[in-house]
Design an enzyme around this catalytic site. Structure first.
Site, mmCIF file in Angstrom:
data_model
loop_
_atom_site.group_PDB
_atom_site.id
_atom_site.type_symbol
_atom_site.label_atom_id
_atom_site.label_comp_id
_atom_site.label_asym_id
_atom_site.label_seq_id
_atom_site.Cartn_x
_atom_site.Cartn_y
_atom_site.Cartn_z
ATOM 1 N N GLU A 193 0.831 -1.207 0.000
ATOM 2 C CA GLU A 193 0.000 0.000 0.000
ATOM 3 C C GLU A 193 0.865 1.257 0.000
ATOM 4 O OE1 GLU A 193 -3.407 2.281 2.701
ATOM 5 O OE2 GLU A 193 -2.088 0.785 3.609
ATOM 6 N N GLU A 236 -11.704 2.780 6.320
ATOM 7 C CA GLU A 236 -10.592 3.205 7.162
ATOM 8 C C GLU A 236 -10.633 4.732 7.279
ATOM 9 O OE1 GLU A 236 -6.255 1.494 7.309
ATOM 10 O OE2 GLU A 236 -6.192 3.355 6.160
#
Length: 262
Positions: free
Chosen positions: A141, A240
């Site tokens: 990521e 998130e």
């Protein structure tokens, strides 16, 4: 087009509840069918498994161990000299975000870029072999270096795509966090369309506040959801984000999505 699937990130949502087992039950109560979290390694595994069975929730993602947080570590995948610790962490996780780590303090990024990339590529190749035996997907990521973490090694989707090409294993894919992608590069439509074959997981938060998708900000999430539907995205989308108030009060956006896609 099948509807998108959302999972609650328990490191960000329902944080008024101190135990992850409590947050699992809360996520199920409010309609989620899956959850993710940053780290669960300090939790009681038997209690987590019990709560998972009781709720029927799927745990879709956690991060590899961050390393020594007291000394400023945040992942070990690209950190030379920490290969053994990185590889030990693989034994603890399920579907995992393989964290790259930070550029050392006081060191110019350009001077260590090649060494850190080489370390990361070799660790990811090792991870691919380990995870393939269990049928587990590994993810990398990009994390933005403008707001969130100025020293994080992996910071753009294009850098991640180049690394994935060098790794060359189909079970190591790209985690697209819309918050980070928008801050570092923008051009979300083109980047999503171009890199879609590499995307194994998606996370969402509004920019710049990192709050609910329907809070004021730069990103048109209804449009992005429609784009992902048209592209046939079948994985989970991790929530998130930092709720502006309580988690429950900020779930109107996902309730509306579920209602409109019944």
């Amino acid at each position: 087009m099948p509807p998108l699937k959302f999972c609650a990130n328990l490191s960000w949502l329902f944080t008024d509840l101190p135990e992850f087992t409590q947050r699992l039950h809360a996520a199920a109560t409010y309609g989620f069918r899956a959850v993710e979290a940053a780290w669960l390694y300090d939790s009681d595994l038997q209690e987590l498994q019990k709560a998972k069975k009781q709720t029927g929730l799927e745990v879709v993602l956690i991060n590899t161990p961050p390393g020594d947080v007291t000394s400023g570590e945040l992942g070990l995948g690209a950190v030379p000299g920490r290969e053994t610790d990185f590889r030990r962490g693989l034994d603890l996780a399920v579907m995992i975000h393989l964290m790259a780590g930070r550029v050392p303090v006081g060191v110019d990024r350009a001077t260590v870029a090649m060494e850190m990339e080489a370390t990361f590529v070799e660790n990811l190749k090792h991870a691919a072999d380990v995870l393939s035996k269990e049928g587990i997907l590994g993810l990398i990521e990009p994390i933005n270096t403008r707001i969130t973490d100025p020293r994080y090694f992996l910071d753009t989707p294009h850098q991640a795509a180049e690394i994935l090409q060098k790794v060359g294993h189909s079970n190591i894919m790209l985690q697209m966090d819309v918050f980070h992608w928008q801050i570092m590069d923008g051009n979300l439509t083109q980047n999503i369309q171009t890199l879609f074959p590499l995307i194994g997981h998606v996370q969402i938060a509004q920019v710049p506040g990192r709050n609910e998708p329907d809070s004021p900000g730069e990103v048109n999430f209804p449009y992005l959801f429609s784009l992902l539907e048209k592209l046939g995205y079948q994985g989970y989308i991790g929530c998130e984000y930092k709720p502006l108030g309580t988690t429950e009060a900020g779930l109107g956006w996902v309730r509306e999505y579920w209602k409109s896609h019944k």
